[in-house]
Design an enzyme around this catalytic site. Structure first.
Site, short mmCIF file in Angstrom:
data_model
loop_
_atom_site.label_atom_id
_atom_site.label_comp_id
_atom_site.label_asym_id
_atom_site.label_seq_id
_atom_site.Cartn_x
_atom_site.Cartn_y
_atom_site.Cartn_z
N LEU A 148 0.88 -1.17 0.00
CA LEU A 148 0.00 0.00 0.00
C LEU A 148 0.91 1.21 0.00
CD1 LEU A 148 -2.84 -0.68 2.62
CD2 LEU A 148 -3.14 -0.21 0.19
N ASP A 149 0.56 2.21 -0.79
CA ASP A 149 1.35 3.43 -0.84
C ASP A 149 1.40 4.11 0.53
OD1 ASP A 149 1.69 3.16 -3.60
OD2 ASP A 149 -0.16 4.25 -3.99
N LEU A 150 2.38 4.95 0.70
CA LEU A 150 2.55 5.73 1.93
C LEU A 150 1.26 6.47 2.29
CD1 LEU A 150 4.88 6.55 3.90
CD2 LEU A 150 5.17 8.58 2.47
#
Length: 179
Positions: free
Chosen positions: A43-45
């Site tokens: 999952l992206d930041l």
């Protein structure tokens, strides 16, 4: 075999170490003290929600590899109010720079009862927002964000709610449980 469901908070890196030259950011190690497990996907930041971690390489590949087409469902707050044409486009597949996406399931939903995000999503009185439930079966880089932008509605908040049959139900941000 271990399988951990983790509710990744906004701003946490999907890895156990912070090897970047940029700012020091929280990592999975700040929340999970279990040796030998690794994320099955990312999952992206700036995304939140369900992250699965396992010590089983075969299961990790089955969850993360797009060829298995494991459904991933996201609750997505977008800028503006998508019309039927935008929803239909998401359902049929959207042309991105790296090609057409597979068809998705997309629908408008009422604002979900989620935890507050820190920092909060910026609010603008003059620009409405809408929540969507979007299910995809592939996992390109920043795919959901690129899909909503391609139909004219940039993502403001992105929460992965489920992967296959595993969900975030009853799991607060920063917490984990074994499946």
């Amino acid at each position: 075999m271990a399988l951990i469901l983790f509710n990744k908070p906004y701003g946490v890196l999907c890895q156990f170490t912070n090897e970047s030259t940029g700012p020091v950011r929280p990592t999975l190690a700040d929340y999970i003290d279990r040796p030998g497990i690794y994320p099955a996907g990312r999952l992206d930041l700036d995304s939140e929600g369900l992250l699965l971690l396992t010590d089983d390489g075969r299961l990790q590949a089955q969850i993360a590899n797009p060829r298995y087409k494991t459904p991933k469902t996201y609750l997505v707050q977008v800028e503006g109010e998508p019309d039927e044409a935008a929803i239909t486009a998401l359902c049929r597949g959207v042309r991105l720079k790296d090609g057409m996406t597979l068809p998705a399931q997309a629908e408008r939903i009422d604002p979900p009862a989620l935890w507050p995000r820190d920092p909060p999503v910026r609010f603008r009185k003059t620009v409405p927002d809408t929540w969507l439930r979007l299910t995809i079966r592939e996992g390109r880089n920043r795919q959901v964000r690129r899909m909503t932008a391609a139909v004219g509605h940039p993502t403001l908040r992105l929460v992965r709610w489920s992967i296959g049959d595993w969900t975030l139900d009853g799991l607060p941000p920063g917490e984990w449980r074994e499946a």
